[in-house]
Motif scaffolding. Structure first.
Motif, PDB file in Angstrom:
ATOM      1  N   THR A   7       6.542 -18.339   9.996  1.00 42.34           N
ATOM      2  CA  THR A   7       5.519 -17.484   9.424  1.00 42.34           C
ATOM      3  C   THR A   7       6.155 -16.119   9.203  1.00 42.34           C
ATOM      4  O   THR A   7       6.763 -15.569  10.125  1.00 42.34           O
ATOM      5  CB  THR A   7       4.342 -17.350  10.410  1.00 42.34           C
ATOM      6  N   ILE A   8       6.061 -15.591   7.997  1.00 51.50           N
ATOM      7  CA  ILE A   8       6.714 -14.321   7.726  1.00 51.50           C
ATOM      8  C   ILE A   8       5.680 -13.294   7.277  1.00 51.50           C
ATOM      9  O   ILE A   8       4.868 -13.577   6.386  1.00 51.50           O
ATOM     10  CB  ILE A   8       7.812 -14.486   6.655  1.00 51.50           C
ATOM     11  N   VAL A   9       5.683 -12.148   7.916  1.00 46.94           N
ATOM     12  CA  VAL A   9       4.825 -11.046   7.489  1.00 46.94           C
ATOM     13  C   VAL A   9       5.733  -9.916   7.047  1.00 46.94           C
ATOM     14  O   VAL A   9       6.612  -9.477   7.791  1.00 46.94           O
ATOM     15  CB  VAL A   9       3.894 -10.566   8.623  1.00 46.94           C
ATOM     16  N   LEU A  10       5.548  -9.488   5.816  1.00 49.59           N
ATOM     17  CA  LEU A  10       6.481  -8.554   5.204  1.00 49.59           C
ATOM     18  C   LEU A  10       5.736  -7.297   4.770  1.00 49.59           C
ATOM     19  O   LEU A  10       4.825  -7.364   3.954  1.00 49.59           O
ATOM     20  CB  LEU A  10       7.097  -9.243   3.978  1.00 49.59           C
ATOM     21  N   VAL A  11       6.127  -6.175   5.359  1.00 49.86           N
ATOM     22  CA  VAL A  11       5.571  -4.901   4.886  1.00 49.86           C
ATOM     23  C   VAL A  11       6.486  -4.376   3.805  1.00 49.86           C
ATOM     24  O   VAL A  11       7.708  -4.357   3.976  1.00 49.86           O
ATOM     25  CB  VAL A  11       5.483  -3.881   6.044  1.00 49.86           C
ATOM     26  N   THR A  12       5.933  -3.993   2.681  1.00 48.62           N
ATOM     27  CA  THR A  12       6.793  -3.464   1.631  1.00 48.62           C
ATOM     28  C   THR A  12       6.018  -2.443   0.807  1.00 48.62           C
ATOM     29  O   THR A  12       4.802  -2.527   0.668  1.00 48.62           O
ATOM     30  CB  THR A  12       7.348  -4.580   0.733  1.00 48.62           C
ATOM     31  N   HIS A  13       6.739  -1.453   0.305  1.00 48.45           N
ATOM     32  CA  HIS A  13       6.071  -0.552  -0.638  1.00 48.45           C
ATOM     33  C   HIS A  13       6.492  -0.886  -2.068  1.00 48.45           C
ATOM     34  O   HIS A  13       6.201  -0.177  -3.001  1.00 48.45           O
ATOM     35  CB  HIS A  13       6.354   0.914  -0.297  1.00 48.45           C
ATOM     36  N   ARG A  44      -1.235   3.651 -11.040  1.00 43.85           N
ATOM     37  CA  ARG A  44      -1.979   4.866 -11.291  1.00 43.85           C
ATOM     38  C   ARG A  44      -1.902   5.833 -10.105  1.00 43.85           C
ATOM     39  O   ARG A  44      -2.141   7.003 -10.258  1.00 43.85           O
ATOM     40  CB  ARG A  44      -3.439   4.542 -11.627  1.00 43.85           C
ATOM     41  N   PHE A  45      -1.594   5.325  -8.911  1.00 42.85           N
ATOM     42  CA  PHE A  45      -1.292   6.213  -7.777  1.00 42.85           C
ATOM     43  C   PHE A  45      -0.355   5.452  -6.835  1.00 42.85           C
ATOM     44  O   PHE A  45      -0.082   4.279  -7.045  1.00 42.85           O
ATOM     45  CB  PHE A  45      -2.564   6.657  -7.050  1.00 42.85           C
ATOM     46  N   GLY A  46       0.138   6.133  -5.811  1.00 43.40           N
ATOM     47  CA  GLY A  46       0.977   5.430  -4.839  1.00 43.40           C
ATOM     48  C   GLY A  46       2.319   6.100  -4.658  1.00 43.40           C
ATOM     49  O   GLY A  46       2.470   7.260  -4.885  1.00 43.40           O
ATOM     50  N   GLY A  99       0.850  -1.185   0.000  1.00 43.53           N
ATOM     51  CA  GLY A  99       0.000   0.000   0.000  1.00 43.53           C
ATOM     52  C   GLY A  99       0.884   1.232   0.000  1.00 43.53           C
ATOM     53  O   GLY A  99       2.070   1.153   0.308  1.00 43.53           O
ATOM     54  N   PRO A 100       0.298   2.376  -0.345  1.00 48.16           N
ATOM     55  CA  PRO A 100       1.083   3.604  -0.404  1.00 48.16           C
ATOM     56  C   PRO A 100       1.515   4.063   0.987  1.00 48.16           C
ATOM     57  O   PRO A 100       0.987   3.591   1.990  1.00 48.16           O
ATOM     58  CB  PRO A 100       0.127   4.618  -1.048  1.00 48.16           C
ATOM     59  N   SER A 101       2.468   4.987   1.047  1.00 43.75           N
ATOM     60  CA  SER A 101       2.947   5.521   2.338  1.00 43.75           C
ATOM     61  C   SER A 101       1.779   6.059   3.153  1.00 43.75           C
ATOM     62  O   SER A 101       0.885   6.694   2.619  1.00 43.75           O
ATOM     63  CB  SER A 101       3.940   6.653   2.095  1.00 43.75           C
TER      64      SER A 101
END
Lengths: 249, 290
Positions: free
Chosen positions: A196-202, A247-249, A37-39
């Protein structure tokens, strides 16, 4: 496959300002889940709910439930130290302690009263983090002498050393060059058989390369979640499609 | 148009040079004053700086007078002050930074500590006289003086330590918490080692300020003339600034020169304390390079 986290009606406020709205999602065990998701969409906030890091920050209010292996980690009888010990975290910016490479990995086991052979444990974790060959001759040199990519793998080794069940990663590659990023992604793919891996990424490409499931957040709301390939090829929501196509982000 | 800019640039550069000169003048003036004072003191006192002076006891005859008693007295007082103020100040700062939270009470305590750092030292002297010398019957002793000095430096140490604690990167603190560390483990293994250099620097600077204090020690009853060394904390004592004042107040020129020699000794003790502070800071900074 089992479910590691069940997030139910999760709302998070910083003071008066609400940052997460009524989030409901399940996170699969022994898989990589990417949160994109975007910042400012609340993805880091969500990650920090999973190991109670928000406890350390005054002014944060959380309602709803985060069930880990069936137990709500926000229940009164839950010790946040134990939660953070079972659910490890790798931060956005590499943050090794200003100690030796060895002491960085040994830190977690030491404070948790590990009684086994530390040398073996440190070597095993450094091997798991694909760092052993680069540092085996200078284990007692300062961790700050390592490059950024090496420091981030050291932080991963440090997190692995307390033998967590989950590893949370908060944009772990955002401060790294492309080669270090590729190494880190290979590692994530190797580790997912055990953790179990949870990864936040932009970085959407990164999510596409490593994640089994992807959740898309926008303005504090979960817009869509599903198997990564399916979501990237066939997003159900218009907002997801717009974000994925840049288109956005 | 270009010409106009050029002229303005020259004016800006001229202003830049003027300010550089002003700042240089400011530092030169302060250094010059210091040099003149120091030169004056050395000229008067240097020839009295002999071994006999450092090891001699007080005397009414200038040639026989020595500075040993107030020198040892000063070391006793600041040594004991450091011993009391360091653990107390650091512990209080840790409490305020990590445990107190953000209640009205903690804000009140915080404001009071900041104010206490600005209270004139003579007020601490009167407090020490009432509480330690008379109230606790400690008499005119090293211990009463050290307790008074502890009160005097405590606010400074607390403020300096809190600054040092706050300078520890949050990313390190969170890193330790994320491995399951308790609050005390985070403080002991990450915060204190990282902040130790700055804490020690702040403590030593506060203590060296106490070394030059005269007023509160006169109030709690340091002796102007005492011929034995303190052997335990309840003994009487004198300190360097009081001895210097005492000598300087006498009409005989020889005593004036003894006062100058005493000032050199006091400065030597002060500078060695500060040297230790700098050495500690460098040592820890190298270890904790970020």
């Amino acid at each position: 496959m089992g479910v590691a986290f069940q997030i139910r009606n999760l709302n998070v406020y910083y003071g008066q300002h609400q940052v997460l709205y009524d989030v409901n999602m399940d996170i699969r065990e022994r898989a990589v889940t990417a949160i994109i998701g975007p910042s400012g969409c609340g993805k880091s906030t969500l990650l920090r709910c999973l190991n109670r890091m928000h406890d350390l920050q005054p002014g944060v209010r959380i309602t709803g439930e985060v069930r880990f292996k069936g137990k709500n980690i926000y229940d009164d009888d839950v010790d946040p130290m134990e939660i953070r010990y079972r659910i490890g975290m790798v931060f956005q910016k590499p943050n090794p302690f200003p100690k030796s490479i060895f002491e960085n990995v040994a830190f977690g086991p030491r404070i948790n009263g590990y009684r086994g052979n530390l040398n073996e444990l440190v070597e095993r974790c450094l091997r798991q983090a694909a760092l052993w060959d680069e540092v085996k001759d200078r284990l007692h040199k300062s961790a700050l002498s390592l490059s950024g990519g090496q420091q981030q793998r050291l932080c991963l080794a440090r997190a692995l050393a307390v033998e967590p069940e989950v590893i949370l990663m908060d944009e772990p590659a955002s401060a790294l060059d492309p080669i270090s990023t590729a190494k880190l992604e290979d590692l994530i793919l190797e580790l997912k058989s055990r953790y179990t891996i949870v990864l936040v990424t932009h970085n959407m490409q990164q999510a596409g390369r490593v994640a089994d499931e992807t959740a898309f957040f926008l303005n504090g709301r979960l817009i869509e979640m599903g198997p990564t390939r399916q979501m990237f090829a066939n997003p159900r929501e218009k907002k997801t499609e717009e974000y994925l196509t840049g288109r956005f982000g | 148009m270009t010409g106009e800019w050029q002229r303005r640039r020259r004016a800006r550069q001229r202003l830049d040079r003027i300010f550089a000169a002003v700042f240089l003048l400011a530092i030169a003036l302060s250094l010059l004053t210091l040099a003149v004072l120091f030169w004056d003191v050395v000229r008067d006192g240097a020839r009295w700086l002999r071994w006999e002076f450092l090891t001699g006891y007080p005397s009414r005859i200038p040639e026989r007078a020595g500075i040993l008693v107030p020198l040892v007295g000063s070391l006793w007082v600041i040594g004991l002050t450091a011993l009391l103020a360091l653990p107390l100040g650091v512990a209080a700062a840790i409490y305020l930074e990590f445990y107190a939270g953000d209640s009205w009470l903690s804000r009140l305590i915080e404001a009071n500590i900041a104010n206490l750092a600005g209270v004139p030292s003579i007020v601490y002297g009167l407090l020490g006289l009432a509480v330690f010398v008379r109230g606790l019957h400690l008499g005119r002793s090293v211990l009463a003086a050290a307790l008074t000095m502890t009160l005097l430096v405590l606010p400074v140490i607390i403020v300096a330590t809190r600054e040092a604690l706050r300078a520890v990167p949050l990313s390190l603190i969170h890193g330790a918490y994320a491995l399951g560390a308790t609050r005390w483990q985070v403080i002991r293994t990450v915060v204190l080692p990282t902040a130790a250099g700055s804490i020690m620097t702040g403590v030593i600077l506060a203590i060296s300020r106490a070394l030059g204090e005269t007023a509160p020690l006169i109030t709690v009853g340091a002796w102007a003339f005492i011929t034995y060394l303190p052997r335990h904390p309840l003994d009487g004592f004198s300190v360097l600034p009081i001895q210097i004042f005492n000598w300087a107040a006498r009409p005989k020129p020889a005593f004036q020169q003894l006062a100058a020699a005493g000032i050199i000794v006091l400065l030597a003790v002060l500078l060695s304390l500060n040297a230790v502070a700098i050495w500690l800071r460098n040592k820890y900074q190298k270890k904790a390079e970020w």
